[in-house]
Design a protein around this motif. Structure first.
Motif, short mmCIF file in Angstrom:
data_model
loop_
_atom_site.label_atom_id
_atom_site.label_comp_id
_atom_site.label_asym_id
_atom_site.label_seq_id
_atom_site.Cartn_x
_atom_site.Cartn_y
_atom_site.Cartn_z
N UNK A 11 9.89 9.84 8.09
CA UNK A 11 9.09 10.85 7.41
C UNK A 11 7.91 11.21 8.29
N UNK A 12 7.24 12.32 7.99
CA UNK A 12 6.14 12.77 8.85
C UNK A 12 4.94 11.83 8.88
N UNK A 13 4.70 11.10 7.79
CA UNK A 13 3.55 10.20 7.77
C UNK A 13 3.95 8.81 8.26
N UNK A 14 2.99 8.09 8.81
CA UNK A 14 3.24 6.77 9.39
C UNK A 14 3.30 5.70 8.32
N UNK A 15 4.24 4.78 8.47
CA UNK A 15 4.38 3.60 7.62
C UNK A 15 4.08 2.40 8.50
N UNK A 16 3.04 1.63 8.16
CA UNK A 16 2.64 0.48 8.97
C UNK A 16 2.61 -0.78 8.15
N UNK A 17 2.94 -1.87 8.82
CA UNK A 17 2.81 -3.19 8.24
C UNK A 17 1.87 -4.01 9.11
N UNK A 37 0.42 -5.72 14.25
CA UNK A 37 0.78 -4.54 13.48
C UNK A 37 2.20 -4.09 13.82
N UNK A 38 2.95 -3.67 12.81
CA UNK A 38 4.29 -3.14 12.98
C UNK A 38 4.25 -1.69 12.52
N UNK A 39 4.61 -0.76 13.40
CA UNK A 39 4.68 0.65 13.03
C UNK A 39 6.14 1.03 12.87
N UNK A 40 6.48 1.51 11.70
CA UNK A 40 7.86 1.81 11.36
C UNK A 40 8.21 3.22 11.84
N UNK A 98 0.85 -1.18 0.00
CA UNK A 98 0.00 0.00 0.00
C UNK A 98 0.89 1.23 0.00
N UNK A 99 0.36 2.43 -0.26
CA UNK A 99 1.19 3.63 -0.34
C UNK A 99 2.05 3.88 0.91
#
Length: 105
Positions: A30-36, A42-45, A12-13
């Protein structure tokens, strides 16, 4: 995101959903959250390089640099730093096998 053979992955984006297999992720801060997400949690990068491997029974996360937060579906939460790893286990598997905490080393 680098996927190994026989990996089932939806990209996903700003994240991914890993259904089965193993991936290596390198994500810049980066300012926006990247999640897996996986079937187990859930993994929050938090700006990092890590691997994530999942199958029917568990998800394993190992951090090479930076940090990630790991939230299992049974409510356990942990922040992983370089050299640390954690496993999130299937709730059904945990109950039938009486396995200890999914975040023990």
């Amino acid at each position: 995101i680098l996927a190994q053979n026989a990996t089932q992955l939806n990209v996903q984006p700003r994240g991914f959903h890993l259904l089965k297999g193993k991936i290596s992720v390198k994500a810049a801060k980066c300012p926006s959250t990247f999640k897996g997400t996986t079937p187990h949690g859930t993994i929050t990068v938090l700006g990092t390089e890590f691997t994530c491997e999942t199958n029917n029974d568990k998800t394993a996360v190992a951090v090479q640099s930076g940090s990630v937060s790991v939230n299992s579906n049974d409510g356990n939460y942990q922040i992983l730093n370089p050299g640390q790893k954690a496993e999130m286990l299937s709730l059904i598997h945990k109950e039938s096998q009486k396995i200890p905490s999914p975040f023990s080393d």
